[in-house]
Design a protein around this motif. Structure first.
Motif, PDB file in Angstrom:
ATOM      1  N   THR A 115       0.832  -1.204   0.000  1.00 40.81           N
ATOM      2  CA  THR A 115       0.000   0.000   0.000  1.00 40.81           C
ATOM      3  C   THR A 115       0.868   1.256   0.000  1.00 40.81           C
ATOM      4  N   LEU A 116       1.919   1.247   0.807  1.00 43.92           N
ATOM      5  CA  LEU A 116       2.819   2.399   0.845  1.00 43.92           C
ATOM      6  C   LEU A 116       3.439   2.645  -0.528  1.00 43.92           C
ATOM      7  N   ASN A 117       3.881   1.588  -1.184  1.00 45.07           N
ATOM      8  CA  ASN A 117       4.486   1.741  -2.510  1.00 45.07           C
ATOM      9  C   ASN A 117       3.484   2.260  -3.527  1.00 45.07           C
ATOM     10  N   GLN A 118       2.246   1.795  -3.459  1.00 44.61           N
ATOM     11  CA  GLN A 118       1.244   2.264  -4.409  1.00 44.61           C
ATOM     12  C   GLN A 118       0.894   3.728  -4.167  1.00 44.61           C
ATOM     13  N   MET A 119       0.797   4.122  -2.900  1.00 47.62           N
ATOM     14  CA  MET A 119       0.554   5.542  -2.624  1.00 47.62           C
ATOM     15  C   MET A 119       1.728   6.382  -3.109  1.00 47.62           C
ATOM     16  N   ARG A 120       2.946   5.874  -2.939  1.00 51.58           N
ATOM     17  CA  ARG A 120       4.139   6.588  -3.389  1.00 51.58           C
ATOM     18  C   ARG A 120       4.099   6.793  -4.912  1.00 51.58           C
ATOM     19  N   LEU A 121       3.679   5.780  -5.647  1.00 53.74           N
ATOM     20  CA  LEU A 121       3.559   5.897  -7.105  1.00 53.74           C
ATOM     21  C   LEU A 121       2.529   6.955  -7.496  1.00 53.74           C
ATOM     22  N   ILE A 122       1.407   6.960  -6.822  1.00 54.30           N
ATOM     23  CA  ILE A 122       0.358   7.941  -7.126  1.00 54.30           C
ATOM     24  C   ILE A 122       0.874   9.355  -6.872  1.00 54.30           C
ATOM     25  N   VAL A 123       1.530   9.537  -5.728  1.00 56.88           N
ATOM     26  CA  VAL A 123       2.043  10.872  -5.388  1.00 56.88           C
ATOM     27  C   VAL A 123       3.100  11.309  -6.398  1.00 56.88           C
ATOM     28  N   ARG A 124       3.976  10.404  -6.766  1.00 56.36           N
ATOM     29  CA  ARG A 124       4.998  10.757  -7.766  1.00 56.36           C
ATOM     30  C   ARG A 124       4.342  11.147  -9.085  1.00 56.36           C
ATOM     31  N   TRP A 125       3.286  10.439  -9.468  1.00 52.57           N
ATOM     32  CA  TRP A 125       2.604  10.710 -10.735  1.00 52.57           C
ATOM     33  C   TRP A 125       2.014  12.122 -10.769  1.00 52.57           C
ATOM     34  N   VAL A 126       1.545  12.614  -9.609  1.00 52.15           N
ATOM     35  CA  VAL A 126       0.950  13.962  -9.559  1.00 52.15           C
ATOM     36  C   VAL A 126       1.987  15.013  -9.151  1.00 52.15           C
ATOM     37  N   HIS A 127       3.259  14.643  -9.219  1.00 53.73           N
ATOM     38  CA  HIS A 127       4.396  15.528  -8.959  1.00 53.73           C
ATOM     39  C   HIS A 127       4.446  16.014  -7.505  1.00 53.73           C
ATOM     40  N   GLY A 128       4.082  15.122  -6.587  1.00 54.23           N
ATOM     41  CA  GLY A 128       4.224  15.406  -5.166  1.00 54.23           C
ATOM     42  C   GLY A 128       5.521  14.812  -4.645  1.00 54.23           C
ATOM     43  N   TRP A 129       5.836  15.121  -3.403  1.00 58.77           N
ATOM     44  CA  TRP A 129       7.062  14.664  -2.756  1.00 58.77           C
ATOM     45  C   TRP A 129       6.695  13.823  -1.540  1.00 58.77           C
ATOM     46  N   VAL A 130       7.208  12.610  -1.453  1.00 56.60           N
ATOM     47  CA  VAL A 130       6.944  11.734  -0.311  1.00 56.60           C
ATOM     48  C   VAL A 130       8.165  11.730   0.594  1.00 56.60           C
ATOM     49  N   ILE A 131       7.936  11.947   1.883  1.00 60.71           N
ATOM     50  CA  ILE A 131       9.041  11.904   2.839  1.00 60.71           C
ATOM     51  C   ILE A 131       9.542  10.461   2.969  1.00 60.71           C
ATOM     52  N   PRO A 132      10.801  10.287   3.346  1.00 60.02           N
ATOM     53  CA  PRO A 132      11.329   8.930   3.483  1.00 60.02           C
ATOM     54  C   PRO A 132      10.684   8.143   4.631  1.00 60.02           C
ATOM     55  N   ASP A 133      10.305   8.829   5.690  1.00 60.96           N
ATOM     56  CA  ASP A 133       9.675   8.156   6.825  1.00 60.96           C
ATOM     57  C   ASP A 133       8.266   7.738   6.437  1.00 60.96           C
ATOM     58  N   GLN A 134       7.944   6.485   6.697  1.00 60.98           N
ATOM     59  CA  GLN A 134       6.596   5.991   6.424  1.00 60.98           C
ATOM     60  C   GLN A 134       6.226   5.014   7.528  1.00 60.98           C
ATOM     61  N   ILE A 135       4.940   4.758   7.664  1.00 62.53           N
ATOM     62  CA  ILE A 135       4.482   3.892   8.745  1.00 62.53           C
ATOM     63  C   ILE A 135       3.568   2.817   8.191  1.00 62.53           C
ATOM     64  N   ALA A 136       3.842   1.583   8.576  1.00 65.38           N
ATOM     65  CA  ALA A 136       2.954   0.458   8.290  1.00 65.38           C
ATOM     66  C   ALA A 136       2.622  -0.194   9.629  1.00 65.38           C
ATOM     67  N   ILE A 137       1.347  -0.301   9.908  1.00 68.50           N
ATOM     68  CA  ILE A 137       0.902  -0.913  11.164  1.00 68.50           C
ATOM     69  C   ILE A 137       0.308  -2.275  10.834  1.00 68.50           C
ATOM     70  N   GLY A 138       1.072  -3.327  11.106  1.00 70.27           N
ATOM     71  CA  GLY A 138       0.597  -4.684  10.904  1.00 70.27           C
ATOM     72  C   GLY A 138      -0.239  -5.138  12.093  1.00 70.27           C
ATOM     73  N   ARG A 139      -1.111  -6.111  11.830  1.00 77.53           N
ATOM     74  CA  ARG A 139      -2.003  -6.635  12.878  1.00 77.53           C
ATOM     75  C   ARG A 139      -2.675  -5.496  13.642  1.00 77.53           C
ATOM     76  N   ALA A 140      -3.246  -4.592  12.876  1.00 78.79           N
ATOM     77  CA  ALA A 140      -3.825  -3.374  13.452  1.00 78.79           C
ATOM     78  C   ALA A 140      -4.932  -3.667  14.456  1.00 78.79           C
TER      79      ALA A 140
END
Length: 181
Positions: A115-140
């Protein structure tokens, strides 16, 4: 500004955004959470205007005014939620280009980065900037206590670094003067 892509009541995605909100408040920065569950948005059909849906204008104007944006989504079948994708598809470069983004994914199973990678692709496509820090919460389903706090102290510290990184990088990339500098 933050957008949660879950439509569930008692959503872990919105719990994660509340944790983020508290971290931003510690930094003296208000975080407005746009709750898609409370908006009446159409499915994207390629139209230029959605006059029958005033919440589309609210979505566009809110995101246009934001300097930093958090996208948070549950992972469904290895991907972002349809509600978040639809909301993003209602937007254009006018609202998203040049913005700084932080990404959060919430999963029922083990943590991964689909999910993080797909959001990153979408943001890149619209010329946005994604910070390197990201969060994935497993077993939410087991990540939060009854008050909505994270049980894992290491994950809580990651939220602290995430908030600071989004603020720092937004100031740098958007040319916003730092208070006290």
């Amino acid at each position: 500004m933050a957008i949660g892509g879950s439509m569930r009541p008692n959503s872990s995605t919105y719990r994660a955004l509340e944790v983020a909100r508290r971290e931003f408040e510690k930094l003296g920065i208000p975080l407005h959470i746009l709750d898609l569950r409370q908006m009446n948005l159409p499915f994207v059909d390629g139209s230029e205007s959605y006059a029958d849906y005033p919440d589309v204008a609210v979505l566009k104007e809110t995101l246009k005014q934001a300097d930093g944006i958090i996208l948070a989504s549950p992972e469904y079948h290895g991907s972002i939620s349809g509600s978040l994708k639809n909301a993003l598809d209602l937007l254009s470069f006018d609202e998203l280009e040049g913005k700084v983004f932080g990404l959060i994914s919430v999963l029922g199973g083990e943590t991964n980065s689909n999910t993080l990678n797909q959001m990153r692709l979408i943001v890149r496509w619209v010329h946005g900037w994604v910070i390197p820090d990201q969060i994935a919460i497993g077993r939410a389903w087991n990540a939060f206590d009854e008050q909505g706090n994270l049980k894992d102290e290491n994950l809580q510290q990651r939220f602290q670094r995430f908030a600071q990184s989004l603020v720092t990088n937004t100031h740098k990339l958007r040319g916003i003067p730092v208070q006290g500098a």
